[in-house]
Write a protein that holds these residues in place. Structure first.
Motif, short mmCIF file in Angstrom:
data_model
loop_
_atom_site.label_atom_id
_atom_site.label_comp_id
_atom_site.label_asym_id
_atom_site.label_seq_id
_atom_site.Cartn_x
_atom_site.Cartn_y
_atom_site.Cartn_z
N UNK A 67 0.83 -1.20 0.00
CA UNK A 67 0.00 0.00 0.00
C UNK A 67 0.87 1.25 0.00
N UNK A 68 0.46 2.29 -0.73
CA UNK A 68 1.22 3.54 -0.68
C UNK A 68 0.85 4.39 0.53
N UNK A 69 -0.20 4.03 1.26
CA UNK A 69 -0.53 4.71 2.52
C UNK A 69 0.20 4.01 3.66
N UNK A 70 0.54 4.75 4.72
CA UNK A 70 1.41 4.20 5.75
C UNK A 70 0.84 4.27 7.16
N UNK A 71 -0.32 4.90 7.36
CA UNK A 71 -0.86 5.10 8.71
C UNK A 71 -2.15 4.33 8.92
N UNK A 72 -2.69 4.41 10.14
CA UNK A 72 -4.00 3.84 10.39
C UNK A 72 -5.00 4.40 9.39
N UNK A 73 -5.80 3.52 8.82
CA UNK A 73 -6.71 3.92 7.75
C UNK A 73 -6.18 3.56 6.37
N UNK A 74 -4.98 2.98 6.32
CA UNK A 74 -4.38 2.63 5.04
C UNK A 74 -5.16 1.54 4.32
N UNK A 75 -5.88 0.70 5.08
CA UNK A 75 -6.59 -0.42 4.46
C UNK A 75 -7.69 0.02 3.51
N UNK A 76 -8.10 1.28 3.60
CA UNK A 76 -9.06 1.79 2.62
C UNK A 76 -8.61 3.14 2.06
N UNK A 77 -7.27 3.34 2.04
CA UNK A 77 -6.67 4.55 1.47
C UNK A 77 -7.27 5.79 2.12
N UNK A 78 -7.39 5.75 3.44
CA UNK A 78 -7.98 6.85 4.23
C UNK A 78 -9.38 7.21 3.71
N UNK B 70 4.81 7.35 -0.70
CA UNK B 70 4.37 7.14 0.68
C UNK B 70 3.46 8.30 1.07
N UNK B 71 2.24 7.97 1.49
CA UNK B 71 1.25 8.99 1.87
C UNK B 71 0.87 8.78 3.33
N UNK B 72 1.23 9.75 4.16
CA UNK B 72 0.86 9.72 5.58
C UNK B 72 -0.43 10.48 5.79
N UNK B 73 -1.06 10.20 6.93
CA UNK B 73 -2.28 10.92 7.28
C UNK B 73 -1.96 12.15 8.12
N UNK B 74 -2.60 13.26 7.81
CA UNK B 74 -2.53 14.49 8.60
C UNK B 74 -3.95 14.99 8.84
N UNK B 75 -4.28 15.29 10.09
CA UNK B 75 -5.58 15.91 10.36
C UNK B 75 -5.65 17.28 9.70
N UNK B 76 -4.54 18.01 9.76
CA UNK B 76 -4.40 19.29 9.08
C UNK B 76 -2.95 19.42 8.60
N UNK B 77 -2.75 20.08 7.49
CA UNK B 77 -1.40 20.30 6.99
C UNK B 77 -1.39 21.50 6.05
N UNK B 78 -0.19 22.01 5.81
CA UNK B 78 -0.01 23.06 4.82
C UNK B 78 1.30 22.80 4.08
N UNK B 79 1.66 23.68 3.18
CA UNK B 79 2.81 23.43 2.32
C UNK B 79 4.14 23.40 3.07
N UNK B 80 4.15 23.88 4.32
CA UNK B 80 5.39 23.82 5.09
C UNK B 80 5.82 22.38 5.38
N UNK B 81 4.91 21.43 5.19
CA UNK B 81 5.25 20.03 5.42
C UNK B 81 6.38 19.57 4.49
N UNK B 82 6.51 20.28 3.36
CA UNK B 82 7.55 19.92 2.40
C UNK B 82 8.91 20.54 2.73
N UNK B 83 8.95 21.46 3.69
CA UNK B 83 10.20 22.18 3.98
C UNK B 83 11.34 21.24 4.33
N UNK B 84 11.06 20.22 5.16
CA UNK B 84 12.10 19.28 5.61
C UNK B 84 11.83 17.85 5.17
N UNK B 85 10.90 17.68 4.22
CA UNK B 85 10.55 16.32 3.82
C UNK B 85 11.76 15.55 3.28
N UNK B 86 12.67 16.26 2.62
CA UNK B 86 13.83 15.59 2.01
C UNK B 86 15.14 15.99 2.70
#
Length: 557
Positions: free
Chosen positions: A260-271, A318-334
């Motif tokens: 699965x490309x999802x990695x968190x709880x809820x991955x069994x149905x792609x969130x 890889x797709x993680x679950x976030x209750x809320x997020x913004x573009x700053x999530x990419x600042x340190x992703x790599x």
């Protein structure tokens, strides 16, 4: 006093609205946006969101919304409006037809914007055609060019991908969703070329979403379970008209096999969603957004939008679950990057292949965790034995050791339990195998959830046992990053694997005490000379396993 309170309340309300507008809440944001199964394109400083416009379940054309920041959207117009009357040839976009999964892209040769749409006759999904429309401006209006079956194949869930060289490809579920076809488009993007590459043969998957990193293409797919979500799957290739590969085979249409490309709880149905598009955020390094629909089959108009950040730092989606997020999530992703090669004395982190999480030590045992202070920094020390290292915990001065098959951190010693063989895989990951007893670092239950425990167990093809060696690019900008998305990367790894496998085969023979000596030269049984001859002194020192010593130098294990 009342006026002051009112002003304060207004200020607070405005603040809350601003905070909400500056982020994304998957499944909650944009409940009023009537754009489903669509795509996002970026043009002249604006994002344009296209999708199915529905009146409850009735198809009402293709809508277009615009945003400056990706958070707040304003409806622009109907990009495609049902028009004309139904014809017996089923070649119109009259009211009553169903228009799904629109994909919009620009043709630099013609200067036109092109939209491909899955076309059906109302609720009858037996036509399985595409409608192709064209416009002078990104928002439209788009005018119908043609309705047809591409190369006479039925076409259901579909997408279009434009490559770096400007060649566009139409990818669609076909054969009653049994297969997936890929065809390059003509130069004007209005019709497919005759060449067809059939992919995902017999797998019964749909909802293809394609994107590219370097020279590697990735595809996300959904099993065929009607409107109900299922575990998403992915494949990759370096030739869209060639073979696709998967990390593990998947054939069941309900997604019960594969990775699965999802990695968190809820991955069994792609969130609770189904993929519709992967959007690349401009101006940011490998920043991708997974776009999904949380379908409501009784009222498609009210279906929710599930947007989540997608990471490829592991080499896989890889797709993680976030209750809320913004573009700053990419600042340190790599921030953590895969190292080109292991260097003696350098500091590394271990990233697990399918969870995209880092080996950590929040307490006394090892677990998989998100990026943070508990991530375990390790110093790798080379030994006299090829491919074999001592692994030190930075700051603690203790070494990773297998004690009767159990992982321990001990003071440095001559124990063979502190020797770890890094067995290379084609994708650049390693199986970390103890040289003494053969146990490997493994993931408990093959879980990808944060907090998953790690343990030692025998080598296995069913247990996740592969880890990438990564470095902190902020702490060590001088380290060299692996070119992991290039065509050459896997080919080079294959060559290295062959060398290592030949050496490992020699180990098995040497450990059986078998040698060949000709004219004072010493060879192992795979034909490699381990001494140039002369006065060679050969001995075998044995603890649990035999070690070959030639002229006083340890050369093989």
């Amino acid at each position: 006093m009342i006026r002051r309170l009112s002003a304060l309340m207004i200020f607070l309300l405005m603040s809350v609205a601003t905070v909400f507008a500056a982020g994304i809440s998957p499944g909650s944001s944009w409940s009023s946006v009537n754009a489903h199964g669509g795509c996002v394109v970026y043009h002249d400083g604006y994002y344009y969101w296209f999708g199915e416009c529905r009146s409850t379940n009735k198809s009402n054309g293709i809508s277009c919304y615009r945003s400056k920041d990706l958070y707040t959207w304003t409806e622009q117009c109907k990009a495609v409006t049902p028009t004309g009357t139904m014809t017996d040839e089923n070649a119109d976009i009259a009211s009553g037809r169903t228009l799904e999964r629109p994909k919009v892209f620009y043709n630099a040769t013609t200067g036109k914007w092109v939209m491909w749409i899955h076309w059906e006759n109302g609720s009858d999904y037996g036509q399985a055609k595409v409608a192709v429309c064209q416009a002078d401006h990104v928002a439209g209006p788009y005018k119908l060019v043609d309705v047809f079956r591409p190369n006479n194949h039925d076409s259901r869930d579909q997408t279009v991908f434009v490559d770096d060289d400007g060649i566009a490809y139409h990818v669609y579920s076909t054969g009653m969703n049994t297969n997936t076809n890929c065809s390059p488009l003509e130069e004007d993007y209005l019709h497919p070329q005759e060449s067809v590459n059939t992919q995902l043969k017999g797998r019964r998957y749909e909802a293809a979403s394609l994107f590219k990193v370097g020279e590697t293409y990735y595809g996300l797919f959904s099993g065929c379970t009607g409107w109900n979500p299922n575990p998403g799957r992915y494949m990759w290739t370096q030739d869209l008209m060639g073979d696709w590969e998967a990390p593990a085979d998947f054939k069941a249409s309900d997604g019960s096999t594969g990775i699965n490309f999802c990695t968190d709880n809820g991955k069994d149905n792609t969130y609770q969603s189904q993929s519709n598009y992967v959007f690349k955020v401009p101006g940011r390094e490998k920043a991708f957004v997974y776009m999904g629909d949380r379908w409501n089959s009784s009222n498609i108009q009210s279906s929710k939008h599930v947007w989540l950040p997608l990471s490829v730092r592991s080499g896989y989606p890889a797709v993680r679950w976030y209750d809320e997020w913004d573009l700053s999530v990419f600042d340190d992703m790599y921030r953590y990057k895969r190292v080109k090669e292991i260097v003696d004395g350098d500091e590394y982190y271990l990233l697990e292949r399918y969870s995209d999480r880092i080996v950590s030590r929040p307490k006394t045992s090892l677990t998989l965790e998100n990026d943070g202070e508990t991530n375990l920094c390790l110093t790798f020390h080379t030994t006299e034995i090829p491919y074999t290292y001592k692994i030190e915990m930075k700051g603690a001065g203790t070494y990773m050791e297998s004690v009767y098959g159990t992982l321990r951190w001990q003071a440095e010693s001559d124990s063979e339990g502190q020797l770890w063989r890094m067995v290379l895989q084609e994708d650049g990951y390693y199986r970390i195998e103890n040289a003494s007893d053969g146990v490997c670092l493994s993931v408990s239950g093959n879980s990808t959830i944060a907090g998953t425990a790690l343990f030692l167990t025998e080598k296995s093809t069913t247990i996740h046992q592969h880890f990438g060696v990564y470095y902190d690019s902020k702490e060590h900008p001088d380290y060299v990053e692996a070119d992991m998305f290039s065509k050459a990367y896997r080919a080079e790894n294959k060559e290295k694997m062959q060398e290592q496998e030949a050496w490992l085969a020699g180990i098995d023979q040497i450990e059986s005490g078998e040698l060949r000596i000709e004219n004072s030269a010493v060879y192992d049984l795979v034909g490699r000379k381990v001494s140039d001859g002369g006065a060679a002194t050969v001995s075998q020192h044995s603890t649990k396993h035999q070690v070959l010593i030639v002229n006083g130098r340890k050369v093989l294990r």
